[in-house]
Structures are given as C-alpha cells and as structure tokens.
Design a protein around this motif. Structure first.
Motif, PDB file in Angstrom:
ATOM      1  N   PRO A 157      43.546 -27.034  49.401  1.00  0.00           N
ATOM      2  CA  PRO A 157      44.801 -26.359  49.775  1.00  0.00           C
ATOM      3  C   PRO A 157      45.052 -25.099  48.960  1.00  0.00           C
TER       4      PRO A 157
ATOM      5  N   GLU B 159      52.422 -22.870  59.538  1.00  0.00           N
ATOM      6  CA  GLU B 159      52.306 -24.176  58.876  1.00  0.00           C
ATOM      7  C   GLU B 159      51.064 -24.217  57.976  1.00  0.00           C
TER       8      GLU B 159
ATOM      9  N   THR C  86      51.047 -24.961  54.772  1.00  0.00           N
ATOM     10  CA  THR C  86      51.128 -25.995  53.744  1.00  0.00           C
ATOM     11  C   THR C  86      51.476 -27.336  54.366  1.00  0.00           C
ATOM     12  N   THR C  87      51.472 -28.351  53.530  1.00  0.00           N
ATOM     13  CA  THR C  87      51.844 -29.713  53.931  1.00  0.00           C
ATOM     14  C   THR C  87      52.891 -30.234  52.961  1.00  0.00           C
TER      15      THR C  87
ATOM     16  N   GLU D 126      52.546 -32.534  51.049  1.00  0.00           N
ATOM     17  CA  GLU D 126      51.849 -32.911  49.815  1.00  0.00           C
ATOM     18  C   GLU D 126      51.503 -31.698  48.949  1.00  0.00           C
TER      19      GLU D 126
ATOM     20  N   THR E 183      52.904 -27.743  48.648  1.00  0.00           N
ATOM     21  CA  THR E 183      53.838 -26.718  49.110  1.00  0.00           C
ATOM     22  C   THR E 183      53.554 -25.361  48.458  1.00  0.00           C
TER      23      THR E 183
END
Length: 369
Positions: free
Chosen positions: A17, A51, A53-54, A56, A58
């Motif tokens: 990520p 979108e 990020t998630t 979990e 950020t």
C-alpha cells in the motif's frame, strides 16, 4: 527425470500500500513544487475519487510512514504553526522517479562515459588488434591472440614467445562532457493554461540523475533565466517555480559560458529549454531593456552575437523550443546558424527522450591522446 520449462500467465509484482501511494505522491510533489501539504491535499482528493486506500491503510498511515522512512520531517512556521517538508532523501527519490519516467529502463553502470571514434589507450575494447608497442600496459595484451601468434611464428615443437608475437586489443578513449542546462522560467511557461515548467523540471532532474549514475565523470550545471540568470543545484529543482519575468536569453547564455570556462573537460555544450522569444537584456549600466512586443531587433541581435561568442569557444548550443510560432522558429533557425548548433521544435511531450538521445549520440568530439 524429464526437464523443461513451465510457462504461466504474467502477473505484475505486488506492491505494498505504501509503494502504490508513493509513486503517485512523487508525481504530485513535483507538480506542487515541493509543497508537501498541497501534494497531500491532492492525494486525498484522488483517494476519494479512485479509492486508493483502504480502512486498513489510510492517507494518514501513509504520511506517518513517510515520516518514519525519513522522506519528510516536521517544520515550524514563523507564526508557530506546524507542518511538514520533504527531506534530501525525498529529493533524491523524485530525481530517480523522473529518470525512470523519462528515460525508461536505463540501468546504472559504473564508470560509463561517452565513447569517441578515436582508438588508443582507453578502457572499452573495440575488437580490433594491433602490434604491441613499448609503453603499452601488460594488462592490454591479448594473451589468446599472442599465444596463437607464437605457435604460428615459432612452431609447435618447442614453445617460444617473442615480443613480435604480442598483440594488444584496441580500445576507445572515453570523453568527459561538461553540460549546462538552461531552463526558461519566464511567465510564458505557464501561460494559456499549459504547464510547461513541470516537464522542464522533470527533464532537468532526470538528466542530473542520469549523469550522476551513468556518467559520473561528466558534469552538469543547471541555471534558470528570466529577467536575469542564476545557477541552481539539482536539489533545488523540485521547488522551481515560474516567476513574473521576461526572457533574458543573453544573460542565461553568458552565465552558461562563464560556468563552462571553468571546466577542464574538452567537450562542452549548452542545452536550452525555452518556449518564448527573448524580450529582455541588461544594459552596461545595469538597467534592463525590455520589450515583449514581437521580436525586438536590438535584443535579437545581442542573442546572435552571444551565440557567435559561444561558437568561438567551441561550445555548441542545442535549443529545445517549446513553441510552434513560425516567427519564433525563424528566430531560432538564425540563432542556431550563428552558433552552428542544433535546434528541436517540440511540445512538452517527448522532450525528455529528445534531450536524452541528443546527449547520448551527438555530443561527442574526437579526442587525441
């Protein structure tokens, strides 16, 4: 047992990520001229739309990782307010990103340099051989070819190796290059809704990183010119912005020649990125003569004179003109003729590749040892 190959569908490497966001962030921080807060604001907007990020991981997690990895540091404003700014490590990452983005899959090489057409005691083999001469280094002797000559000349019965049997493999001299990159930061670089300064910055950062990693013996100086001209460091490039300036091409060229006079390298060159006509010169008394209406003959003639001075110093000027106006192209043609240099007429797309190819293939002079 049977041996062979098993082929499977290609799958792109999985990015963490952080790495996914980091690639986007490096692009944004370039466009915001190093303004961290603005780049993060843009990243949050993109996150809402695409979108990125998630729950979990950020944007706040990403910012914290940037801080932990020493890409940013806290700063205190004059009014006592907090904030963050990028570090030298982040500046290097931006240059590397520009290199990969503009120049493709270039690989680092140790002491790569510009190969000349003149052979001699260099360090890149040509594949051709010549007789050994007194003074040639022993490491230059081709043992395979020398032993072969000994067998042919002296027979197989009793091995003998004489000086006449020795051959060395020809090698190329490698030339060192000193380059000055001039970047126009006059107001026209952001006029008409087109951002021309960001591509110019990317090219400069990529060229700086290319020379540092692939051609460490070369030198690169970077200068900007508006009403006047001044040198900047590669680390300053992410923060470079356009000002409310005219275009003093003469001041830029004079500073470039002054920088190159101090270099000991035989090969010297000037790259100039500009989109506008010269509209300013500095008079002997220090005052500025400015005229933005058309091509002022007084200013243009001074440009031609300066180009001729560079030619006498054996400094070719390659102009990358980000403009399509016929009268400006005609001026550049005459300017190039005065210097006996080169000119490219291009948009902002492909500018980096054009500069890279010219740097690689057309800046070599014969060096005699």
């Amino acid at each position: 047992m049977r041996k062979g190959f098993v082929f499977t569908p290609y799958s792109a490497p999985e990015l963490s990520p952080f790495d996914r966001l980091f690639d986007i962030f490096k692009e944004l921080i370039t466009h915001t001229s190093g303004d961290f807060d603005e780049a993060i604001d843009w990243l949050r907007v993109l996150d809402k739309e695409y979108e990125l990020t998630t729950p979990e991981y950020t944007i706040d997690d990403f910012v914290e990782d940037l801080r932990k990895k020493n890409y940013i540091r806290d700063k205190a404003g004059k009014d006592g307010s907090g904030g963050a700014e990028i570090t030298a490590k982040m500046e290097r990452a931006i240059r590397q990103h520009a290199l990969e983005q503009i120049f493709g899959n270039l690989k680092k090489s140790g002491l790569g340099n510009h190969r000349t057409k003149h052979s001699g005691n260099g360090d890149e083999q040509t594949g051709d051989y010549r007789q050994f001469n007194f003074g040639d280094g022993l490491e230059k002797i081709s043992m395979t070819e020398s032993l072969r000559n000994a067998q042919i000349n002296n027979g197989m019965g009793e091995f003998q190796l004489h000086e006449r049997d020795l051959v060395v493999e020809e090698s190329f001299y490698k030339a060192q290059m000193s380059t000055v990159l001039m970047i126009d930061i006059s107001h026209s670089m952001i006029l008409y809704g087109e951002d021309r300064i960001t591509p110019a910055k990317k090219v400069a950062m990529a060229l700086a990183e290319l020379i540092k990693t692939r051609y460490p013996k070369d030198t690169l100086d970077i200068l900007v010119f508006g009403d006047d001209a001044w040198a900047i460091e590669a680390k300053d490039l992410p923060y470079l912005e356009v000002g409310p300036y005219h275009t003093n091409t003469v001041a830029g060229l004079e500073l470039a020649m002054d920088l190159l006079r101090r270099k000991r390298n035989t090969n010297k060159q000037i790259f100039m990125i500009t989109d506008g006509k010269p509209s300013c010169v500095i008079e002997p008394d220090g005052s500025y003569y400015m005229n933005s209406n058309g091509l002022d003959k007084y200013i243009v003639d001074k440009c031609y004179t300066t180009a001729q001075q560079a030619r006498k110093l054996h400094i070719p000027i390659t102009t990358f003109m980000i403009a399509q106006d016929p009268y400006l192209q005609q001026f550049i043609q005459q300017f190039t003729a005065a210097n006996q240099g080169k000119a490219f007429y291009t948009g902002i797309q492909g500018l980096g590749q054009m500069i890279f190819e010219d740097y690689q293939t057309n800046r070599i002079k014969r060096i005699r040892g």
